[in-house]
Design a protein around this motif. Structure first.
Motif, mmCIF file in Angstrom:
data_model
loop_
_atom_site.group_PDB
_atom_site.id
_atom_site.type_symbol
_atom_site.label_atom_id
_atom_site.label_comp_id
_atom_site.label_asym_id
_atom_site.label_seq_id
_atom_site.Cartn_x
_atom_site.Cartn_y
_atom_site.Cartn_z
ATOM 1 N N TYR A 156 31.218 54.126 37.265
ATOM 2 C CA TYR A 156 31.865 52.853 36.972
ATOM 3 C C TYR A 156 33.051 53.076 36.046
ATOM 4 C CZ TYR A 156 29.683 52.975 32.322
ATOM 5 O OH TYR A 156 29.312 53.342 31.043
ATOM 6 N N HIS A 157 33.925 52.099 36.024
ATOM 7 C CA HIS A 157 34.928 52.024 34.970
ATOM 8 C C HIS A 157 35.237 50.554 34.733
ATOM 9 C CE1 HIS A 157 37.525 52.089 38.597
ATOM 10 N NE2 HIS A 157 38.492 51.555 37.870
ATOM 11 N N THR A 158 35.923 50.280 33.657
ATOM 12 C CA THR A 158 36.203 48.902 33.274
ATOM 13 C C THR A 158 37.698 48.715 33.019
ATOM 14 O OG1 THR A 158 35.820 49.356 30.915
ATOM 15 C CG2 THR A 158 33.935 48.573 32.221
ATOM 16 N N LEU B 207 43.050 66.512 39.287
ATOM 17 C CA LEU B 207 42.717 65.107 39.037
ATOM 18 C C LEU B 207 43.139 64.680 37.645
ATOM 19 C CD1 LEU B 207 39.107 64.846 40.543
ATOM 20 C CD2 LEU B 207 41.284 64.260 41.628
ATOM 21 N N SER B 208 43.508 63.412 37.523
ATOM 22 C CA SER B 208 43.800 62.792 36.223
ATOM 23 C C SER B 208 42.491 62.492 35.491
ATOM 24 C CB SER B 208 44.574 61.496 36.438
ATOM 25 O OG SER B 208 44.554 60.675 35.280
ATOM 26 N N HIS B 209 42.600 62.293 34.183
ATOM 27 C CA HIS B 209 41.415 61.871 33.433
ATOM 28 C C HIS B 209 40.939 60.495 33.885
ATOM 29 C CE1 HIS B 209 44.566 59.727 31.193
ATOM 30 N NE2 HIS B 209 43.615 58.932 30.752
ATOM 31 N N LEU B 210 41.809 59.737 34.566
ATOM 32 C CA LEU B 210 41.433 58.427 35.085
ATOM 33 C C LEU B 210 40.701 58.522 36.419
ATOM 34 C CD1 LEU B 210 44.696 56.443 34.249
ATOM 35 C CD2 LEU B 210 42.549 56.466 32.980
ATOM 36 N N GLU C 182 33.984 40.532 26.429
ATOM 37 C CA GLU C 182 33.132 40.167 27.560
ATOM 38 C C GLU C 182 33.812 39.126 28.450
ATOM 39 O OE1 GLU C 182 28.581 40.632 25.746
ATOM 40 O OE2 GLU C 182 29.546 38.662 25.863
ATOM 41 N N ARG C 183 34.655 38.312 27.853
ATOM 42 C CA ARG C 183 35.287 37.217 28.582
ATOM 43 C C ARG C 183 36.400 37.697 29.514
ATOM 44 N NH1 ARG C 183 33.700 32.372 26.934
ATOM 45 N NH2 ARG C 183 35.502 31.335 27.898
ATOM 46 N N ARG C 184 36.860 38.924 29.359
ATOM 47 C CA ARG C 184 37.976 39.400 30.183
ATOM 48 C C ARG C 184 37.766 40.817 30.739
ATOM 49 N NH1 ARG C 184 42.369 42.035 27.244
ATOM 50 N NH2 ARG C 184 41.707 42.606 25.148
ATOM 51 N N THR C 185 36.522 41.300 30.690
ATOM 52 C CA THR C 185 36.232 42.636 31.203
ATOM 53 C C THR C 185 35.898 42.582 32.694
ATOM 54 O OG1 THR C 185 35.414 43.455 29.076
ATOM 55 C CG2 THR C 185 34.714 44.642 31.049
ATOM 56 N N THR C 186 36.602 43.388 33.466
ATOM 57 C CA THR C 186 36.295 43.582 34.879
ATOM 58 C C THR C 186 35.548 44.900 35.030
ATOM 59 O OG1 THR C 186 38.148 42.301 35.772
ATOM 60 C CG2 THR C 186 37.293 44.067 37.153
ATOM 61 N N TRP C 187 34.404 44.852 35.731
ATOM 62 C CA TRP C 187 33.610 46.040 36.015
ATOM 63 C C TRP C 187 33.881 46.482 37.446
ATOM 64 C CZ3 TRP C 187 30.272 48.389 32.510
ATOM 65 C CH2 TRP C 187 30.025 47.677 31.327
ATOM 66 N N LEU C 188 34.106 47.765 37.621
ATOM 67 C CA LEU C 188 34.233 48.353 38.954
ATOM 68 C C LEU C 188 33.074 49.331 39.125
ATOM 69 C CD1 LEU C 188 37.422 48.045 37.729
ATOM 70 C CD2 LEU C 188 37.759 48.315 40.196
ATOM 71 N N LEU C 189 32.095 48.915 39.905
ATOM 72 C CA LEU C 189 30.849 49.651 40.079
ATOM 73 C C LEU C 189 30.832 50.314 41.447
ATOM 74 C CD1 LEU C 189 28.588 46.700 38.901
ATOM 75 C CD2 LEU C 189 29.107 48.730 37.529
ATOM 76 N N CYS D 142 37.022 55.175 31.531
ATOM 77 C CA CYS D 142 36.307 55.852 32.623
ATOM 78 C C CYS D 142 35.215 56.739 32.026
ATOM 79 C CB CYS D 142 37.263 56.699 33.457
ATOM 80 S SG CYS D 142 38.482 55.753 34.379
ATOM 81 N N PRO D 143 34.095 56.141 31.645
ATOM 82 C CA PRO D 143 33.012 56.920 31.043
ATOM 83 C C PRO D 143 32.277 57.755 32.085
ATOM 84 C CG PRO D 143 32.330 54.661 31.319
ATOM 85 C CD PRO D 143 33.768 54.726 31.756
#
Length: 381
Positions: free
Chosen positions: A241-243, A358-361, A266-273, A232-233
């Motif tokens: 976003y987070h991945t 809040l959590s760090h997540l 890259e083949r298994r990364t899900t992006w949540l934008l 969670c950058p």
């Protein structure tokens, strides 16, 4: 776009809430979700001035294909004209102000259901019965007011704000992050509309954090998520976003076996934008799904829910069955989310409830709260 902003008590509460550093952050105050005057302020300062998503451009394939939506109480129609251009315009007749089109569909012209005033697909008036005796009527001077509409990475973006920077400029950092997946090339295969009994921000926040996945989604996707690998950058002023690194529990999350361009994670990364204010995109190498939200008062949210597949999977003979399986799963995920978010809104109305740490997540939630606070309190960004 000049907007008169009225400060309400909940806005001041939110400003105080978001002034703390993230390491000391708490959830937003209850009033931000439940107060009628705050909900009205959001329409004025956020939804009337920001770019909102009407869906995917490929859903409007041919001339006359249209969809309708509402922005801060303003009925809008988005369509593809005879030259193949996307247009947005008022969905209100220039005669006695009836709304014109409903839902989605295809038309050769826009015909008012009240008195049959008829408009071309560019919004100009084609004809109006029995108007020849009115000396003030001039057909060539009448048209449906245009609304700004742009295609961005395959998304239809609309705004009432004539001064808003274009999405390609405002959201360039999104393309820098996920451009390697080429969202423009993904094909939408389903689009639905829903209304849930919760505040729009509750649903937005639910999307922004995956902290809830192992519990809320224990019956579906919870097992494909490892909280320890979640990233969670820090986000930006326009999106967060987070991945998630997915395992092989859902094959369509992964790059197609024939895809040789993607390597490693890259083949298994899900992006949540989370594109502010209310476009929420889950993007994987195999498929995507999205929510576009609009408040319906404090206690309800109108939802556009759609999704589809990447070019590799669209070309796969087994794609229909794979997508059917994923769509069935997403429907179950949505039902789980609905249950969780409607419980949250019920809790927000409880006298003994109060915001917790809040959590760090949940960094994206904190940044979203900061964005909301900036907008309703009249700050730039």
């Amino acid at each position: 776009m000049s907007i008169h902003r009225t400060i309400v008590p909940a806005a001041a509460e939110l400003a105080q809430n978001t002034a703390a550093p993230f390491e000391q952050a708490k959830a937003m105050p209850k009033s931000v979700y439940t107060a009628e005057d705050f909900a009205a302020l959001e329409l004025e300062t956020i939804f009337a001035g920001e770019w909102l998503c009407a869906g995917r451009a490929d859903a409007l394939k041919g001339p006359g294909d249209y969809l309708t939506m509402e922005i801060a109480g303003e009925p809008i129609v988005v369509l593809r004209d005879r030259d193949g251009k996307l247009r947005a315009m008022s969905n209100v007749c220039r005669h006695r102000m009836s709304t014109l089109l409903q839902g989605t569909g295809t038309v050769r012209a826009i015909v008012c259901p009240y008195h049959a005033w008829t408009y071309n697909l560019d919004g100009t008036l084609r004809g109006a019965p029995a108007m020849g005796k009115n000396e003030t009527f001039h057909r060539d001077e009448i048209r449906l007011p245009p609304v700004r509409c742009e295609e961005w990475l395959g998304w239809i973006m609309v705004t009432l704000n004539s001064d808003a920077p274009p999405p390609s400029e405002r959201l360039k950092a999104v393309e820098d992050l996920v451009g390697y997946l080429d969202m423009r090339a993904y094909t939408e295969t389903f689009r639905e509309t829903h209304r849930w009994d919760t505040n729009w921000k509750v649903l937005a926040e639910n999307f922004m954090e995956s902290y809830h996945l192992p519990v809320c989604h224990a019956g579906t996707i919870g097992g494909s998520t490892d909280l320890n690998t979640m990233v969670c950058p820090e986000g930006t002023d326009t999106f967060n976003y987070h991945t998630i690194l997915r395992n092989d529990q859902v094959k369509l999350c992964l790059a197609h076996p024939d895809n040789t361009a993607l390597t490693g994670d890259e083949r298994r990364t899900t992006w949540l934008l989370a594109i502010y204010p209310s476009l929420l995109i889950t993007l994987t190498p195999g498929y995507f799904w999205y929510l576009s939200l609009h408040p319906h008062g404090p206690g309800q949210v109108d939802i556009i829910f759609g999704g589809g597949m990447s070019p590799d999977y669209m070309a796969d003979p087994d794609a229909p069955s794979q997508l059917a399986a994923v769509k069935k799963m997403l429907d179950h995920v949505n039902e789980e989310d609905r249950g969780c978010t409607e419980k949250v809104f019920k809790g927000l109305n409880a006298r003994l409830a109060g915001p917790g740490p809040l959590s760090h997540l949940e960094r994206p939630n904190f940044e979203f709260a900061q964005y909301i606070s900036r907008r309703v309190n009249g700050q730039a960004g």
